[in-house]
Design a protein around this motif. Structure first.
Motif, PDB file in Angstrom:
ATOM      1  N   SER A 117       0.822  -1.211   0.000  1.00 39.12           N
ATOM      2  CA  SER A 117       0.000   0.000   0.000  1.00 39.12           C
ATOM      3  C   SER A 117       0.854   1.258   0.000  1.00 39.12           C
ATOM      4  O   SER A 117       0.586   2.218  -0.739  1.00 39.12           O
ATOM      5  CB  SER A 117      -0.947   0.007   1.207  1.00 39.12           C
ATOM      6  OG  SER A 117      -1.974  -0.942   1.034  1.00 39.12           O
ATOM      7  N   GLU A 118       1.908   1.272   0.814  1.00 41.27           N
ATOM      8  CA  GLU A 118       2.766   2.454   0.870  1.00 41.27           C
ATOM      9  C   GLU A 118       3.594   2.600  -0.420  1.00 41.27           C
ATOM     10  O   GLU A 118       3.785   3.706  -0.926  1.00 41.27           O
ATOM     11  CB  GLU A 118       3.677   2.395   2.089  1.00 41.27           C
ATOM     12  CG  GLU A 118       2.954   2.522   3.418  1.00 41.27           C
ATOM     13  CD  GLU A 118       2.221   3.857   3.580  1.00 41.27           C
ATOM     14  OE1 GLU A 118       2.474   4.796   2.793  1.00 41.27           O
ATOM     15  OE2 GLU A 118       1.381   3.940   4.494  1.00 41.27           O
ATOM     16  N   GLY A 119       4.095   1.475  -0.938  1.00 37.29           N
ATOM     17  CA  GLY A 119       4.861   1.545  -2.178  1.00 37.29           C
ATOM     18  C   GLY A 119       4.032   2.027  -3.343  1.00 37.29           C
ATOM     19  O   GLY A 119       4.484   2.856  -4.149  1.00 37.29           O
ATOM     20  N   LEU A 120       2.809   1.543  -3.450  1.00 41.51           N
ATOM     21  CA  LEU A 120       1.921   1.978  -4.532  1.00 41.51           C
ATOM     22  C   LEU A 120       1.574   3.465  -4.402  1.00 41.51           C
ATOM     23  O   LEU A 120       1.545   4.191  -5.414  1.00 41.51           O
ATOM     24  CB  LEU A 120       0.642   1.144  -4.526  1.00 41.51           C
ATOM     25  CG  LEU A 120       0.746  -0.262  -5.111  1.00 41.51           C
ATOM     26  CD1 LEU A 120      -0.546  -1.034  -4.868  1.00 41.51           C
ATOM     27  CD2 LEU A 120       1.051  -0.203  -6.603  1.00 41.51           C
ATOM     28  N   ALA A 121       1.299   3.918  -3.192  1.00 40.75           N
ATOM     29  CA  ALA A 121       0.967   5.339  -2.996  1.00 40.75           C
ATOM     30  C   ALA A 121       2.145   6.225  -3.381  1.00 40.75           C
ATOM     31  O   ALA A 121       1.964   7.292  -3.989  1.00 40.75           O
ATOM     32  CB  ALA A 121       0.564   5.587  -1.540  1.00 40.75           C
ATOM     33  N   GLY A 122       3.359   5.774  -3.052  1.00 41.52           N
ATOM     34  CA  GLY A 122       4.543   6.546  -3.446  1.00 41.52           C
ATOM     35  C   GLY A 122       4.694   6.612  -4.947  1.00 41.52           C
ATOM     36  O   GLY A 122       5.024   7.671  -5.507  1.00 41.52           O
ATOM     37  N   HIS A 123       4.453   5.507  -5.618  1.00 40.98           N
ATOM     38  CA  HIS A 123       4.588   5.495  -7.076  1.00 40.98           C
ATOM     39  C   HIS A 123       3.418   6.185  -7.772  1.00 40.98           C
ATOM     40  O   HIS A 123       3.556   6.619  -8.920  1.00 40.98           O
ATOM     41  CB  HIS A 123       4.757   4.064  -7.573  1.00 40.98           C
ATOM     42  CG  HIS A 123       6.175   3.578  -7.455  1.00 40.98           C
ATOM     43  ND1 HIS A 123       7.120   3.825  -8.428  1.00 40.98           N
ATOM     44  CD2 HIS A 123       6.813   2.918  -6.459  1.00 40.98           C
ATOM     45  CE1 HIS A 123       8.283   3.314  -8.044  1.00 40.98           C
ATOM     46  NE2 HIS A 123       8.126   2.769  -6.847  1.00 40.98           N
ATOM     47  N   PHE A 124       2.293   6.308  -7.095  1.00 39.96           N
ATOM     48  CA  PHE A 124       1.193   7.104  -7.640  1.00 39.96           C
ATOM     49  C   PHE A 124       1.616   8.561  -7.744  1.00 39.96           C
ATOM     50  O   PHE A 124       1.350   9.233  -8.748  1.00 39.96           O
ATOM     51  CB  PHE A 124      -0.032   6.960  -6.742  1.00 39.96           C
ATOM     52  CG  PHE A 124      -1.287   7.570  -7.303  1.00 39.96           C
ATOM     53  CD1 PHE A 124      -1.782   7.170  -8.529  1.00 39.96           C
ATOM     54  CD2 PHE A 124      -1.988   8.517  -6.577  1.00 39.96           C
ATOM     55  CE1 PHE A 124      -2.959   7.720  -9.044  1.00 39.96           C
ATOM     56  CE2 PHE A 124      -3.158   9.071  -7.072  1.00 39.96           C
ATOM     57  CZ  PHE A 124      -3.658   8.667  -8.306  1.00 39.96           C
ATOM     58  N   CYS A 125       2.304   9.049  -6.720  1.00 42.27           N
ATOM     59  CA  CYS A 125       2.834  10.418  -6.774  1.00 42.27           C
ATOM     60  C   CYS A 125       3.831  10.566  -7.918  1.00 42.27           C
ATOM     61  O   CYS A 125       3.816  11.567  -8.642  1.00 42.27           O
ATOM     62  CB  CYS A 125       3.510  10.776  -5.453  1.00 42.27           C
ATOM     63  SG  CYS A 125       2.397  10.818  -4.038  1.00 42.27           S
ATOM     64  N   ARG A 126       4.682   9.576  -8.082  1.00 40.42           N
ATOM     65  CA  ARG A 126       5.657   9.622  -9.177  1.00 40.42           C
ATOM     66  C   ARG A 126       4.952   9.611 -10.528  1.00 40.42           C
ATOM     67  O   ARG A 126       5.364  10.310 -11.468  1.00 40.42           O
ATOM     68  CB  ARG A 126       6.609   8.434  -9.067  1.00 40.42           C
ATOM     69  CG  ARG A 126       7.710   8.452 -10.131  1.00 40.42           C
ATOM     70  CD  ARG A 126       8.729   7.361  -9.888  1.00 40.42           C
ATOM     71  NE  ARG A 126       9.816   7.443 -10.854  1.00 40.42           N
ATOM     72  CZ  ARG A 126      10.900   6.672 -10.848  1.00 40.42           C
ATOM     73  NH1 ARG A 126      11.032   5.750  -9.895  1.00 40.42           N
ATOM     74  NH2 ARG A 126      11.836   6.812 -11.752  1.00 40.42           N
ATOM     75  N   GLN A 127       3.882   8.835 -10.628  1.00 40.27           N
ATOM     76  CA  GLN A 127       3.119   8.784 -11.875  1.00 40.27           C
ATOM     77  C   GLN A 127       2.511  10.146 -12.208  1.00 40.27           C
ATOM     78  O   GLN A 127       2.506  10.573 -13.372  1.00 40.27           O
ATOM     79  CB  GLN A 127       2.011   7.740 -11.745  1.00 40.27           C
ATOM     80  CG  GLN A 127       1.159   7.568 -13.006  1.00 40.27           C
ATOM     81  CD  GLN A 127       0.066   6.521 -12.820  1.00 40.27           C
ATOM     82  OE1 GLN A 127      -0.002   5.847 -11.781  1.00 40.27           O
ATOM     83  NE2 GLN A 127      -0.786   6.378 -13.811  1.00 40.27           N
ATOM     84  N   LEU A 128       2.009  10.834 -11.203  1.00 39.71           N
ATOM     85  CA  LEU A 128       1.337  12.117 -11.425  1.00 39.71           C
ATOM     86  C   LEU A 128       2.303  13.284 -11.605  1.00 39.71           C
ATOM     87  O   LEU A 128       2.011  14.222 -12.350  1.00 39.71           O
ATOM     88  CB  LEU A 128       0.395  12.423 -10.258  1.00 39.71           C
ATOM     89  CG  LEU A 128      -0.727  11.434  -9.966  1.00 39.71           C
ATOM     90  CD1 LEU A 128      -1.644  12.002  -8.897  1.00 39.71           C
ATOM     91  CD2 LEU A 128      -1.513  11.093 -11.225  1.00 39.71           C
ATOM     92  N   TYR A 129       3.442  13.227 -10.920  1.00 38.23           N
ATOM     93  CA  TYR A 129       4.340  14.380 -10.876  1.00 38.23           C
ATOM     94  C   TYR A 129       5.732  14.116 -11.433  1.00 38.23           C
ATOM     95  O   TYR A 129       6.557  15.040 -11.462  1.00 38.23           O
ATOM     96  CB  TYR A 129       4.464  14.874  -9.434  1.00 38.23           C
ATOM     97  CG  TYR A 129       3.212  15.543  -8.923  1.00 38.23           C
ATOM     98  CD1 TYR A 129       2.995  16.902  -9.117  1.00 38.23           C
ATOM     99  CD2 TYR A 129       2.227  14.810  -8.270  1.00 38.23           C
ATOM    100  CE1 TYR A 129       1.841  17.522  -8.663  1.00 38.23           C
ATOM    101  CE2 TYR A 129       1.063  15.409  -7.817  1.00 38.23           C
ATOM    102  CZ  TYR A 129       0.878  16.772  -8.013  1.00 38.23           C
ATOM    103  OH  TYR A 129      -0.277  17.371  -7.571  1.00 38.23           O
ATOM    104  N   ALA A 130       5.994  12.894 -11.888  1.00 36.19           N
ATOM    105  CA  ALA A 130       7.341  12.534 -12.364  1.00 36.19           C
ATOM    106  C   ALA A 130       8.383  12.924 -11.320  1.00 36.19           C
ATOM    107  O   ALA A 130       9.462  13.430 -11.640  1.00 36.19           O
ATOM    108  CB  ALA A 130       7.641  13.219 -13.697  1.00 36.19           C
ATOM    109  N   SER A 131       8.057  12.678 -10.064  1.00 34.17           N
ATOM    110  CA  SER A 131       8.880  13.133  -8.940  1.00 34.17           C
ATOM    111  C   SER A 131       9.860  12.059  -8.481  1.00 34.17           C
ATOM    112  O   SER A 131       9.653  10.865  -8.690  1.00 34.17           O
ATOM    113  CB  SER A 131       7.982  13.528  -7.764  1.00 34.17           C
ATOM    114  OG  SER A 131       7.074  12.487  -7.455  1.00 34.17           O
TER     115      SER A 131
END
Length: 213
Positions: A117-131
């Motif tokens: 759950s935490e890994g997916l949420a982190g990569h969701f941010c990366r998906q949205l912001y290329a962060s």
């Protein structure tokens, strides 16, 4: 029609001067998320709680259910003002992914489920912001990553795991070990599964990620 109801706990005026910026950040994170995922309705609670935030940001998020997220801010924190841009929006996006996952398999009751759950949420941010990874998602050395991964494999199905130890360093593990380990694990999954994304995997069972730990 999906709606977000934002509730400002501001009877004492502690959010004065920040509400417009907070509203803009929430709206931007929602807009980006809805470009890649199904729009949902939820309540957003915005509150002030001095000292109860991530020190390097000045705020922290929490998503306890599939209908609500809580955003806790400390405007007196030295890092708060400088982080009230994209870092704040990424926090909203992170918690939104938790909210969406609560509506499917849930955040999780085992260590493995929490890591996913935490890994997916982190990569969701990366998906949205290329962060880049957040500080808590890149907190382990290579040696620490290997050691923590070995321990996590042994405790993957444990419901009695110590969340504070795995994610907040309140024990024998490095601080933020769970966030960093989950982020690396999901990254490896995505590398081997073209066409998948954190948004498309919101309901994916945790077991699918275990081989990439």
């Amino acid at each position: 029609m999906a709606q977000w109801l934002v509730h400002y706990a501001n009877a004492c005026g502690q959010l004065n001067g920040w509400i417009e910026r907070i509203s803009e950040g929430i709206a931007e994170a929602r807009y980006r998320a809805e470009q890649v995922s199904t729009a949902i309705s939820l309540d957003v609670i915005v509150q002030v709680w001095p000292g109860q935030v991530i020190d390097c940001r000045g705020f922290v998020g929490y998503a306890p259910t599939g209908t609500m997220m809580q955003l806790t801010l400390d405007s007196g924190n030295a890092n708060f003002s400088s982080c009230m841009g994209e870092p704040f929006e990424r926090m909203v996006a992170h918690e939104l992914h938790h909210v969406m996952r609560w509506r499917g398999p849930g955040y999780g009751r085992t260590l493995g489920e929490a890591l996913v759950s935490e890994g997916l949420a982190g990569h969701f941010c990366r998906q949205l912001y290329a962060s880049a990874p957040e500080p808590w998602e890149s907190a382990l050395s290579e040696t620490e990553t290997v050691a923590c991964a070995m321990k996590a494999k042994q405790q993957w199905f444990a419901q009695s795991y110590r969340h504070d130890e795995w994610f907040f360093g309140q024990g024998g593990l490095p601080r933020w070990a769970g966030y960093s380990l989950g982020y690396v694990m999901v990254a490896r999954y995505l590398q081997h599964n073209d066409g998948k994304s954190a948004a498309s995997l919101v309901n994916e069972p945790a077991e699918s990620f275990c081989p990439f730990l």
